[in-house]
Design a protein around this motif. Structure first.
Motif, PDB file in Angstrom:
ATOM      1  N   PRO A  82       0.808  -1.225   0.000  1.00 34.24           N
ATOM      2  CA  PRO A  82       0.000   0.000   0.000  1.00 34.24           C
ATOM      3  C   PRO A  82       0.842   1.277   0.000  1.00 34.24           C
ATOM      4  O   PRO A  82       0.469   2.268  -0.634  1.00 34.24           O
ATOM      5  CB  PRO A  82      -0.817  -0.098   1.290  1.00 34.24           C
ATOM      6  CG  PRO A  82      -0.853  -1.539   1.610  1.00 34.24           C
ATOM      7  CD  PRO A  82       0.435  -2.108   1.118  1.00 34.24           C
ATOM      8  N   ILE A  83       1.996   1.228   0.667  1.00 36.95           N
ATOM      9  CA  ILE A  83       2.877   2.396   0.668  1.00 36.95           C
ATOM     10  C   ILE A  83       3.425   2.632  -0.744  1.00 36.95           C
ATOM     11  O   ILE A  83       3.539   3.769  -1.200  1.00 36.95           O
ATOM     12  CB  ILE A  83       4.039   2.201   1.672  1.00 36.95           C
ATOM     13  CG1 ILE A  83       3.519   1.944   3.072  1.00 36.95           C
ATOM     14  CG2 ILE A  83       4.982   3.386   1.644  1.00 36.95           C
ATOM     15  CD1 ILE A  83       2.780   3.104   3.691  1.00 36.95           C
ATOM     16  N   LEU A 122      11.789   6.788  -5.886  1.00 34.49           N
ATOM     17  CA  LEU A 122      12.937   7.051  -5.020  1.00 34.49           C
ATOM     18  C   LEU A 122      12.495   7.203  -3.569  1.00 34.49           C
ATOM     19  O   LEU A 122      13.138   6.666  -2.660  1.00 34.49           O
ATOM     20  CB  LEU A 122      13.687   8.293  -5.483  1.00 34.49           C
ATOM     21  CG  LEU A 122      14.890   8.700  -4.636  1.00 34.49           C
ATOM     22  CD1 LEU A 122      15.973   7.629  -4.720  1.00 34.49           C
ATOM     23  CD2 LEU A 122      15.413  10.042  -5.086  1.00 34.49           C
ATOM     24  N   SER A 123      11.391   7.893  -3.352  1.00 37.24           N
ATOM     25  CA  SER A 123      10.897   8.037  -1.980  1.00 37.24           C
ATOM     26  C   SER A 123      10.473   6.679  -1.410  1.00 37.24           C
ATOM     27  O   SER A 123      10.706   6.400  -0.230  1.00 37.24           O
ATOM     28  CB  SER A 123       9.733   9.029  -1.928  1.00 37.24           C
ATOM     29  OG  SER A 123       8.623   8.522  -2.634  1.00 37.24           O
ATOM     30  N   TYR A 124       9.891   5.820  -2.234  1.00 36.16           N
ATOM     31  CA  TYR A 124       9.525   4.476  -1.774  1.00 36.16           C
ATOM     32  C   TYR A 124      10.766   3.655  -1.454  1.00 36.16           C
ATOM     33  O   TYR A 124      10.809   2.933  -0.459  1.00 36.16           O
ATOM     34  CB  TYR A 124       8.681   3.775  -2.842  1.00 36.16           C
ATOM     35  CG  TYR A 124       8.334   2.350  -2.500  1.00 36.16           C
ATOM     36  CD1 TYR A 124       7.512   2.061  -1.416  1.00 36.16           C
ATOM     37  CD2 TYR A 124       8.820   1.296  -3.244  1.00 36.16           C
ATOM     38  CE1 TYR A 124       7.192   0.751  -1.098  1.00 36.16           C
ATOM     39  CE2 TYR A 124       8.508  -0.008  -2.936  1.00 36.16           C
ATOM     40  CZ  TYR A 124       7.687  -0.275  -1.858  1.00 36.16           C
ATOM     41  OH  TYR A 124       7.377  -1.564  -1.537  1.00 36.16           O
ATOM     42  N   PHE A 125      11.806   3.781  -2.281  1.00 39.06           N
ATOM     43  CA  PHE A 125      13.060   3.074  -2.033  1.00 39.06           C
ATOM     44  C   PHE A 125      13.684   3.536  -0.719  1.00 39.06           C
ATOM     45  O   PHE A 125      14.153   2.715   0.086  1.00 39.06           O
ATOM     46  CB  PHE A 125      14.026   3.309  -3.197  1.00 39.06           C
ATOM     47  CG  PHE A 125      15.380   2.720  -2.977  1.00 39.06           C
ATOM     48  CD1 PHE A 125      15.574   1.359  -3.073  1.00 39.06           C
ATOM     49  CD2 PHE A 125      16.465   3.536  -2.693  1.00 39.06           C
ATOM     50  CE1 PHE A 125      16.829   0.808  -2.872  1.00 39.06           C
ATOM     51  CE2 PHE A 125      17.711   3.002  -2.490  1.00 39.06           C
ATOM     52  CZ  PHE A 125      17.897   1.639  -2.584  1.00 39.06           C
ATOM     53  N   ILE A 126      13.677   4.835  -0.482  1.00 36.72           N
ATOM     54  CA  ILE A 126      14.223   5.366   0.772  1.00 36.72           C
ATOM     55  C   ILE A 126      13.405   4.860   1.950  1.00 36.72           C
ATOM     56  O   ILE A 126      13.954   4.507   3.000  1.00 36.72           O
ATOM     57  CB  ILE A 126      14.280   6.905   0.725  1.00 36.72           C
ATOM     58  CG1 ILE A 126      15.335   7.346  -0.300  1.00 36.72           C
ATOM     59  CG2 ILE A 126      14.579   7.500   2.093  1.00 36.72           C
ATOM     60  CD1 ILE A 126      15.319   8.820  -0.605  1.00 36.72           C
ATOM     61  N   PHE A 127      12.089   4.799   1.790  1.00 34.37           N
ATOM     62  CA  PHE A 127      11.233   4.256   2.846  1.00 34.37           C
ATOM     63  C   PHE A 127      11.595   2.800   3.152  1.00 34.37           C
ATOM     64  O   PHE A 127      11.677   2.398   4.310  1.00 34.37           O
ATOM     65  CB  PHE A 127       9.754   4.364   2.428  1.00 34.37           C
ATOM     66  CG  PHE A 127       8.839   3.580   3.311  1.00 34.37           C
ATOM     67  CD1 PHE A 127       8.494   4.045   4.574  1.00 34.37           C
ATOM     68  CD2 PHE A 127       8.329   2.363   2.890  1.00 34.37           C
ATOM     69  CE1 PHE A 127       7.654   3.316   5.391  1.00 34.37           C
ATOM     70  CE2 PHE A 127       7.495   1.620   3.706  1.00 34.37           C
ATOM     71  CZ  PHE A 127       7.161   2.109   4.955  1.00 34.37           C
ATOM     72  N   SER A 131      12.972   1.360   6.681  1.00 30.22           N
ATOM     73  CA  SER A 131      12.225   0.346   7.418  1.00 30.22           C
ATOM     74  C   SER A 131      13.060  -0.925   7.601  1.00 30.22           C
ATOM     75  O   SER A 131      12.853  -1.667   8.554  1.00 30.22           O
ATOM     76  CB  SER A 131      10.918   0.024   6.723  1.00 30.22           C
ATOM     77  OG  SER A 131      11.159  -0.529   5.452  1.00 30.22           O
ATOM     78  N   ALA A 132      14.012  -1.179   6.699  1.00 30.66           N
ATOM     79  CA  ALA A 132      14.880  -2.357   6.840  1.00 30.66           C
ATOM     80  C   ALA A 132      15.918  -2.144   7.937  1.00 30.66           C
ATOM     81  O   ALA A 132      16.362  -3.109   8.562  1.00 30.66           O
ATOM     82  CB  ALA A 132      15.586  -2.653   5.522  1.00 30.66           C
ATOM     83  N   ASN A 133      16.298  -0.899   8.188  1.00 31.28           N
ATOM     84  CA  ASN A 133      17.283  -0.604   9.224  1.00 31.28           C
ATOM     85  C   ASN A 133      16.715  -0.730  10.635  1.00 31.28           C
ATOM     86  O   ASN A 133      17.460  -0.844  11.594  1.00 31.28           O
ATOM     87  CB  ASN A 133      17.870   0.788   9.020  1.00 31.28           C
ATOM     88  CG  ASN A 133      18.762   0.869   7.802  1.00 31.28           C
ATOM     89  OD1 ASN A 133      19.273  -0.155   7.356  1.00 31.28           O
ATOM     90  ND2 ASN A 133      18.944   2.048   7.285  1.00 31.28           N
ATOM     91  N   LYS A 134      15.407  -0.687  10.773  1.00 33.16           N
ATOM     92  CA  LYS A 134      14.794  -0.733  12.099  1.00 33.16           C
ATOM     93  C   LYS A 134      14.710  -2.139  12.612  1.00 33.16           C
ATOM     94  O   LYS A 134      14.739  -3.106  12.082  1.00 33.16           O
ATOM     95  CB  LYS A 134      13.400  -0.101  12.072  1.00 33.16           C
ATOM     96  CG  LYS A 134      13.477   1.384  11.830  1.00 33.16           C
ATOM     97  CD  LYS A 134      12.093   1.971  11.837  1.00 33.16           C
ATOM     98  CE  LYS A 134      12.191   3.469  11.594  1.00 33.16           C
ATOM     99  NZ  LYS A 134      10.923   4.108  11.569  1.00 33.16           N
TER     100      LYS A 134
END
Length: 134
Positions: A82-83, A122-127, A131-134
């Motif tokens: 959805p994001i 690009l904004s989705y990739f950054i998201f 989220s993977a770093n958390k």
């Protein structure tokens, strides 16, 4: 079933439009650009789905050839979908808004749309990275 209802609703939406003199005029060129973008998106999604199913089939066939008891499954719940779609639609909306204010339509309209969609991906990739770093 929900997907079928959404598709039928989307297909029935143009039937609710009435041709009256009090409605604002919709430019044919702008409508053509929007239809082309949405149609191209559907074609690309179809091709992507066909390729995904083909690779799943090839993976299962290879697993059976190797004698595995159960073929590996590649389908995992995707909670970020959805994001992703939100980012795509926001990019489309911003691109179409910018195109609306930069008439006449031309090749620069496609460049604007390309840059807006690229920025949304690009904004989705950054998201996804955050989220993977958390």
């Amino acid at each position: 079933m929900k997907q079928l209802i959404r598709v039928l609703t989307a297909l029935a939406t143009p039937l609710t439009v009435q041709a009256q003199t009090t409605t604002p005029y919709i430019d044919r060129d702008l409508f053509a650009v929007c239809v082309t973008i949405v149609g191209g998106g559907f074609v690309l999604l179809f091709i992507l789905e066909v390729i995904k199913r083909l690779f799943d089939f090839l993976l299962k066939r290879k697993a059976l050839e190797l004698g595995l008891q159960q073929a590996p499954t590649t389908s995992q719940p995707n909670y970020t979908s959805p994001i992703k779609w939100f980012a795509i639609w926001i990019g489309l909306g911003i691109g179409l808004t910018i195109i609306y204010y930069t008439f006449p339509l031309g090749i620069h309209s496609l460049a604007i749309m390309s840059f807006c969609l690229a920025a949304s991906f690009l904004s989705y990739f950054i998201f996804l990275k955050q989220s993977a770093n958390k």
